[in-house]
Design an enzyme around this catalytic site. Structure first.
Site, mmCIF file in Angstrom:
data_model
loop_
_atom_site.group_PDB
_atom_site.id
_atom_site.type_symbol
_atom_site.label_atom_id
_atom_site.label_comp_id
_atom_site.label_asym_id
_atom_site.label_seq_id
_atom_site.Cartn_x
_atom_site.Cartn_y
_atom_site.Cartn_z
ATOM 1 N N GLY A 1 -31.474 -36.923 16.760
ATOM 2 C CA GLY A 1 -30.443 -36.076 16.169
ATOM 3 C C GLY A 1 -29.981 -36.518 14.804
ATOM 4 N N CYS B 1 -28.656 -43.286 26.488
ATOM 5 C CA CYS B 1 -28.951 -44.389 25.570
ATOM 6 C C CYS B 1 -29.477 -45.682 26.180
ATOM 7 C CB CYS B 1 -27.712 -44.769 24.807
ATOM 8 S SG CYS B 1 -27.402 -43.696 23.442
ATOM 9 N N HIS C 1 -32.277 -50.070 17.090
ATOM 10 C CA HIS C 1 -31.180 -51.019 16.899
ATOM 11 C C HIS C 1 -31.589 -52.147 15.971
ATOM 12 C CE1 HIS C 1 -29.008 -48.891 19.939
ATOM 13 N NE2 HIS C 1 -30.055 -48.976 20.729
HETATM 14 N N1 GLN Z 1 -27.469 -37.060 18.756
HETATM 15 C C1 GLN Z 1 -26.822 -38.321 18.587
HETATM 16 C C2 GLN Z 1 -27.422 -39.054 17.404
HETATM 17 O O1 GLN Z 1 -28.578 -38.953 17.180
HETATM 18 C C3 GLN Z 1 -26.974 -39.182 19.809
HETATM 19 C C4 GLN Z 1 -26.286 -40.499 19.621
HETATM 20 C C5 GLN Z 1 -26.251 -41.358 20.871
HETATM 21 O O2 GLN Z 1 -27.081 -41.291 21.710
HETATM 22 N N2 GLN Z 1 -25.296 -42.241 20.955
HETATM 23 O O3 GLN Z 1 -26.745 -39.757 16.682
HETATM 24 ZN ZN ZN Z 2 -28.750 -42.793 22.148
#
Ligand code: GLN
Ligand code: ZN
Length: 771
Positions: free
Chosen positions: A450, A661, A711
């Site tokens: 995203g 996540c 990350h």
């Molecule tokens: N759509 C969000 C992004 O890409 C998802 C973020 C997340 O998973 N914390 O930033």
């Molecule tokens: Zn995520």
């Protein structure tokens, strides 16, 4: 042992970052090398003393009423270093080494970070060896007390207790497979004894030891085992004569087996969480606590002020809890907060932009101290002695109940018309996936999660817009420019399903909170998330509805720039709730349904605008999982239901994606399958696709296990990505596998994003060729 009695009221803990995030600024300046160690140390010192002075001004003027739960980065790290559980056998740990544990350096990875109980605070996970020395560093905590004393404050030092510390630790690398850190409890107990003895020597009369592990069902130990560990450890600690008096605190929920165990070892004071939410989940807790403590010499610090939430207390109702304890035979009764106030912002007083009625309903850390004081006064001298506070509380309770801001009949009617219990999108997945063939996606489709990098230009545009130097129109133009570039880049890289990049979102929850009715946001309501990181949670004040479309213009614009599919991007109801302060007058499930319906309207509008793929992010699904196992099924039921409501009316050919996540699905795997999304993306790169082996037939959706760990700034090469795709194909059939990064790219820079995504597409191409 001397006998200064326990203060009449106190709090479990207080925010450490400073009212204006002074600690954050000092930390970041120090890490960046902009200030030297001496300057940093002196700012940290001033922040602590300013806090003590403020707390005293707010009424915590009795000796030992002020908690010194200080830590430069994290309370668990601070305790682990003080008692010597980590850091080797050096007697001292300097700042550089301390921050290396927290943040890593050239030779060492940082300690893992994970969520502290069911809050949004993250602690550092100590790594415990099987035989390494445990060398207490009592001087650290003595320095804290001495520093306060020099400024005229007799504070109460704080440590996480030994059972919780070990229960939250993990075996150091290289330990034998079945090593459980809790087996080192006896040795660690000795270290605590040494620290307590040193404090007694320094003239300290009270210390607080926090044992929140005793309110949770953890995987490392059952409730019963934890109670046994506590009985043993505190039997020893409290059995020593050269020690301060001990306040044992048990925040974040109710004690089960732990209650009798702790009363039996007889700490001088016991603090329990009696917040309304805790009592709603455990309806006879007040009676059980009273029965256990009655007839003992223990001071009960009743945590009646809710430290988890931001609502002004209903003082009369809270006083009735204190009276029930008294009537139940508790003789020594003090007032406290249910948990540390570190989870709420500093002060409502500075929030001048809040509607006045809402401001009157709220209570942040400083206001909560006022409430604790009012309750202690009422308890000891009668309510007349705190008449003003009670009048204010009565008014807040009444106006909130009657307000149109809280109650929206149309929303309530709409929710009431929903079927109860389980809901399901029709037709079932097997049929939908056939309908979705019209999307014409290639084998192993590539996409991203995203967000694209939040560049300095985006941040500057946002800041300028806020400051008024960019008009709305100029701001939108700047963002559109960004979207265009992001689309062009994805086209150039050859990705299949594109995104607009989310430049308009500063935060995936706050963005929606600002556009939905029923929420308010604060200007300065910062809460520490971890280390120097703070977030500003939004507040659900009332029934939630959507005055107008929230994401459609951006999605439409992005789609107009490409012939490929652009995904619509929504944050799911559970995540919106998990990262906001929620109502205390209705269950979370009610707000979840309301948010889901607002998002369902957004889904319809996106479809109408020609968007054929919509992603509903639920990265926080696991975060709200209750600490007690018995409460988990009910939570997962409403969480899954609210997610499903968002796409319940989507046409079969609209492809619904979701994103989570983390890779440790464990306890929630059935719920993730139950979301019934068409495509699920999850973090998997670091665990090298391990989680895929957990999936069984019930997990029918297509799946995008992340192959790039976003990350880390490292750019994965084609060979490595190819290998991960092949590893995924061992467990996932070709027709169901998607290729994507682990998570959104907002924290990365283009210097990494561009080559990494290029490699990702190349790796996919190579694998497809070899099929
Ligand atoms: N759509 C969000 C992004 O890409 C998802 C973020 C997340 O998973 N914390 O930033
Ligand atoms: Zn995520």
């Amino acid at each position: 042992m001397s006998a200064t009695s326990f203060p009449t009221f106190t709090i479990e803990g207080y925010p450490r970052v400073g009212a204006n995030r002074e600690l954050k600024k000092a930390l970041e300046s120090f890490w960046a090398g902009r200030i030297d160690e001496e300057t940093f140390t002196s700012s940290a010192h001033s922040i602590r003393l300013d806090n003590y002075a403020r707390l005293r001004e707010l009424g915590l003027s009795e000796d030992y009423a002020i908690p010194a739960d200080v830590a430069l980065y994290d309370q668990v790290l601070e305790t682990a270093v003080t008692v010597g559980l980590i850091g080797g056998d050096d007697e001292q740990i300097d700042l550089v080494e301390y921050f290396a544990l927290a943040r890593g350096n050239a030779d060492r990875a940082p300690l893992e970070m994970t969520k502290w109980f069911d809050t949004n605070y993250h602690y550092l996970v100590p790594e415990v060896t099987e035989t390494g020395a445990i060398t207490p560093r009592a001087q650290r905590i003595i320095d804290i007390v001495t520093e306060a004393k020099a400024a005229g404050h007799t504070v109460r030092p704080f440590l996480v207790g030994p059972v919780t510390l070990l229960a939250l630790s993990k075996p150091a690398e290289g330990s034998s497979a079945d090593f459980n850190p809790l087996t080192r409890l006896a040795e660690l107990t000795e270290a605590y004894q040494a620290v307590l003895a040193a404090l007694a020597e320094a003239g300290v009369e009270w210390i607080q030891l926090a044992e929140p592990a005793l309110v949770a069902d953890l995987t490392v130990a059952s409730d019963e085992e934890l109670a046994d560990y506590a009985a043993t450890a505190y039997g020893t600690i409290l059995g020593a004569s050269n020690r301060p008096q001990v306040l044992l605190s048990t925040p974040y929920g109710s004690l089960h087996k732990g209650l009798d165990a702790l009363v039996k070892v007889a700490p001088e004071a016991l603090q329990v969480d009696l917040a309304p939410v805790t009592l709603a989940a455990d309806t006879d807790y007040v009676e059980r606590v009273a029965a256990a403590v009655a007839g003992t010499d223990i001071t009960l610090a009743a945590g009646v002020i809710d430290g988890r939430n931001i609502w002004a207390a209903d003082l009369r109702e809270r006083l009735s809890v204190l009276e029930a304890l008294k009537n139940g035979g508790v003789e020594k009764l003090a007032v406290s907060s249910s948990v540390s106030l570190q989870h709420v912002p500093h002060s409502v007083a500075v929030e001048t932009a809040l509607p006045v009625d809402v401001a009157g309903w709220l209570s942040f850390a400083n206001e909560k101290i006022g409430e604790a004081k009012a309750l202690a006064t009422a308890l000891n001298e009668g309510t007349v002695a705190a008449a003003d506070d009670f009048a204010r509380s009565d008014r807040a309770v009444r106006t909130r109940k009657e307000s149109a801001r809280t109650h929206n009949q149309a929303v309530q009617d709409r929710v009431a018309a929903l079927p109860e219990g389980e809901v399901a999108r029709q037709p079932a997945f097997a049929e939908r996936i056939v309908a979705q063939e019209v999307l014409g996606l290639p084998k192993l489709p590539t996409t991203t999660i995203g967000s694209f990098p939040q560049t300095p230009q985006i941040r500057k545009a946002r800041a300028d817009h806020r400051a008024g130097s960019l008009t709305d129109e100029q701001y939108v133009d700047a963002l559109k420019d960004e979207v265009r570039q992001v689309i062009e880049l994805q086209e150039r890289l050859g990705l299949d399903v594109l995104v607009h990049g989310e430049p308009e979102r500063n935060d995936m929850v706050q963005y929606f909170a600002e556009l939905l009715d029923g929420f308010v946001t604060t200007e300065f309501g910062w809460v520490q998330s971890y280390g120097s990181r703070c977030t500003r949670p939004s507040i659900v004040v009332g029934d939630v509805s959507r005055p107008k479309a929230m994401t459609v213009e951006w999605a439409k614009y992005a789609q107009s720039l490409s012939d490929k599919h652009v995904k619509g991007m929504l944050t799911g109801p559970v995540t919106i709730l998990a990262w906001s302060f929620t109502r205390d007058d209705v269950p979370k499930s009610v707000s979840a349904d309301q948010i889901a319906l607002a998002l369902a309207d957004e889904v319809k509008d996106l479809e109408e605008a020609g968007i054929e793929i919509i992603q509903i992010d639920e990265p926080a699904l696991r975060e709200l999982l209750p600490l007690r196992a018995t409460a988990r099924p009910a939570y997962l039921d409403w969480a899954v239901r609210s997610f499903r409501l968002v796409s319940i009316d989507a046409t079969p050919k609209t492809q619904i994606h979701t994103h989570l996540c983390y890779s440790e699905f464990g306890q929630i795997i059935d719920a993730v399958a139950g979301l019934d999304a068409d495509v699920t993306s999850i973090e998997a790169a670091r665990s090298r696709m391990e989680l895929l082996t957990d999936l069984d037939e019930s997990f029918h959706s297509e799946i995008g296990p992340g192959i790039w760990d976003i990350h880390s700034p490292r750019v994965p090469d084609v060979a490595e990505l190819t290998e991960l795709i092949k590893a995924a194909l061992v467990n996932v059939p070709t027709e169901r596998l998607w290729i994507n990064p682990d998570c959104g790219l907002k924290t990365r820079g283009y210097a990494e994003v561009e080559p990494a995504l290029r490699n990702l597409v190349l790796a996919r191409d190579l694998v497809v060729e070899s099929l």
